[in-house]
Design an enzyme around this catalytic site. Structure first.
Site, mmCIF file in Angstrom:
data_model
loop_
_atom_site.group_PDB
_atom_site.id
_atom_site.type_symbol
_atom_site.label_atom_id
_atom_site.label_comp_id
_atom_site.label_asym_id
_atom_site.label_seq_id
_atom_site.Cartn_x
_atom_site.Cartn_y
_atom_site.Cartn_z
ATOM 1 N N VAL A 100 -0.218 13.024 -16.448
ATOM 2 C CA VAL A 100 -0.601 14.427 -16.286
ATOM 3 C C VAL A 100 -0.096 14.972 -14.949
ATOM 4 O O VAL A 100 -0.472 16.046 -14.524
ATOM 5 C CB VAL A 100 -2.144 14.576 -16.385
ATOM 6 C CG1 VAL A 100 -2.641 14.182 -17.773
ATOM 7 C CG2 VAL A 100 -2.871 13.762 -15.313
ATOM 8 N N HIS A 116 -1.183 14.084 -22.823
ATOM 9 C CA HIS A 116 -2.540 14.140 -22.271
ATOM 10 C C HIS A 116 -2.773 15.341 -21.365
ATOM 11 O O HIS A 116 -3.669 15.333 -20.532
ATOM 12 C CB HIS A 116 -2.846 12.832 -21.511
ATOM 13 C CG HIS A 116 -2.976 11.636 -22.415
ATOM 14 N ND1 HIS A 116 -2.969 10.334 -21.971
ATOM 15 C CD2 HIS A 116 -3.109 11.550 -23.760
ATOM 16 C CE1 HIS A 116 -3.091 9.503 -22.999
ATOM 17 N NE2 HIS A 116 -3.175 10.214 -24.090
HETATM 18 P P1 OAD Z 1 -2.601 2.114 -17.506
HETATM 19 O O1 OAD Z 1 -3.210 2.245 -16.170
HETATM 20 O O2 OAD Z 1 -3.437 1.685 -18.654
HETATM 21 O O3 OAD Z 1 -1.410 1.062 -17.455
HETATM 22 C C1 OAD Z 1 -0.435 1.126 -16.476
HETATM 23 C C2 OAD Z 1 0.647 0.154 -16.862
HETATM 24 O O4 OAD Z 1 1.691 0.296 -15.925
HETATM 25 C C3 OAD Z 1 0.231 -1.318 -16.850
HETATM 26 O O5 OAD Z 1 0.669 -1.942 -18.034
HETATM 27 C C4 OAD Z 1 0.936 -1.876 -15.624
HETATM 28 O O6 OAD Z 1 1.324 -3.232 -15.800
HETATM 29 C C5 OAD Z 1 2.141 -0.989 -15.555
HETATM 30 N N1 OAD Z 1 2.718 -0.840 -14.210
HETATM 31 C C6 OAD Z 1 2.103 -0.917 -13.012
HETATM 32 N N2 OAD Z 1 2.974 -0.693 -12.017
HETATM 33 C C7 OAD Z 1 4.172 -0.446 -12.595
HETATM 34 C C8 OAD Z 1 5.478 -0.139 -12.100
HETATM 35 N N3 OAD Z 1 5.712 -0.034 -10.801
HETATM 36 N N4 OAD Z 1 6.479 0.057 -13.005
HETATM 37 C C9 OAD Z 1 6.249 -0.049 -14.338
HETATM 38 N N5 OAD Z 1 5.033 -0.348 -14.851
HETATM 39 C C10 OAD Z 1 4.015 -0.542 -13.998
HETATM 40 O O7 OAD Z 1 -1.848 3.474 -17.802
HETATM 41 P P2 OAD Z 1 -1.435 4.116 -19.191
HETATM 42 O O8 OAD Z 1 -0.911 3.106 -20.135
HETATM 43 O O9 OAD Z 1 -0.614 5.303 -18.876
HETATM 44 O O10 OAD Z 1 -5.607 8.514 -20.720
HETATM 45 O O11 OAD Z 1 -2.822 4.598 -19.689
HETATM 46 C C11 OAD Z 1 -2.858 5.330 -20.853
HETATM 47 C C12 OAD Z 1 -3.945 6.325 -20.791
HETATM 48 O O12 OAD Z 1 -5.162 5.690 -20.508
HETATM 49 C C13 OAD Z 1 -3.828 7.343 -19.665
HETATM 50 O O13 OAD Z 1 -2.988 8.407 -19.957
HETATM 51 C C14 OAD Z 1 -5.212 7.794 -19.535
HETATM 52 C C15 OAD Z 1 -5.793 6.422 -19.458
HETATM 53 O O14 OAD Z 1 -7.084 6.264 -19.415
HETATM 54 C C16 OAD Z 1 -6.479 9.511 -20.646
HETATM 55 O O15 OAD Z 1 -6.899 9.917 -19.579
HETATM 56 C C17 OAD Z 1 -6.842 10.064 -21.978
#
Ligand code: OAD
Length: 243
Positions: A100, A116
């Site tokens: 976001v 989102h």
């Molecule tokens: P998460 O916080 O669940 O996951 C972040 C991911 O990024 C993890 O798998 C990490 O291993 C990876 N990661 C961390 N550092 C990184 C880097 N430097 N390069 C690449 N990857 C890295 O975030 P989202 O999957 O985006 O929803 O979460 C999905 C949704 O859950 C969000 O949009 C939000 C959240 O709660 C809502 O608010 C509805």
């Protein structure tokens, strides 16, 4: 590790499906990172819900104000930039993001599907009317000019539906493009987590970039372990050298 990827020849269209991890190197904490400072005692899943806002609107609002301040100070990193630069060479580059923070647009990506919402927007919790006044100095949510309801951040919360048009477009793109790259998402939050499976079912290769394994890893065509800002520029270069 990139040299082993067998890219489809003549890539005309690519969709990047991104999550919080792509913004991590810009300084935006991911959702599943430990929260810091003032907010360490809360889990995002407890704050980012309609129920939490109804119960404690001030607390939820202040958490978003903190996130907004943090996001206002950060810039796109080499990962966002690599995706945006690809537009100069590949006719159709699409970004589908769960973020976001607007950093893809700041980097110059022109087609960004926001699943989102956007943290800088506000709308009324009751009637849905957009609230356009500046709220940056407010410690409590203002009230809607149309109905008097409380104004909330323009993001999708847990338990809420995604904007229909955005989800439909994301499904269509993931079913049609030549290549899908999934970056920095834990691949556990639905329905975004299902999108790469539309691609795989359609025979479209899916490349995952993440420092850790996710539920997608086993099914992905290729899964690259690493940070977005390091791996994406190299991946983009490899895609271009195939053209
Ligand atoms: P998460 O916080 O669940 O996951 C972040 C991911 O990024 C993890 O798998 C990490 O291993 C990876 N990661 C961390 N550092 C990184 C880097 N430097 N390069 C690449 N990857 C890295 O975030 P989202 O999957 O985006 O929803 O979460 C999905 C949704 O859950 C969000 O949009 C939000 C959240 O709660 C809502 O608010 C509805």
């Amino acid at each position: 590790m990139l040299e082993n990827i067998d890219f489809p020849t003549k890539i005309q269209s690519i969709a990047f499906l991104t999550g919080a991890g792509i913004s991590a190197e810009s300084g935006v904490p991911t959702f599943r990172d430990a929260q810091t400072g003032l907010w360490a005692k809360y889990r995002p899943e407890e704050l980012a819900t309609p129920g939490a806002f109804q119960l404690q609107p001030g607390v939820v609002w202040q958490w978003y104000q903190w996130r907004r301040e943090l996001i206002a100070k950060v810039s796109p990193n080499a990962g966002h930039q690599a995706i945006a630069q690809l537009e100069q060479r590949v006719p159709n580059v699409h970004v589908i993001t769960q973020n976001v923070d607007g950093l893809h647009q700041d980097a110059g990506s022109t087609d960004v599907v926001e699943l989102h919402g956007r943290i800088t927007r506000n709308f009324c919790f009751d009637c849905g009317e957009d609230y356009l006044d500046d709220t940056s100095s407010l410690e409590h949510p203002p009230t809607c000019k149309a109905c008097g309801g409380l104004v909330r951040p323009g993001v999708v919360w847990f338990g809420e539906s995604l904007p229909e048009a955005a989800l439909e477009r994301a499904i269509k793109l993931c079913s049609e493009v030549d290549l899908v790259v999934v970056v920095g998402t834990s691949s556990i939050v639905q329905p975004a987590a299902s999108l790469p499976f539309y691609s795989l079912r359609a025979g479209i290769p899916v490349v995952e970039i993440n420092p850790t394994e996710t539920p997608l890893t086993e099914s992905a065509t290729v899964s690259l372990r690493g940070n977005a800002a390091e791996v994406l520029p190299g991946l983009v270069k490899s895609i271009l050298s195939e053209k």
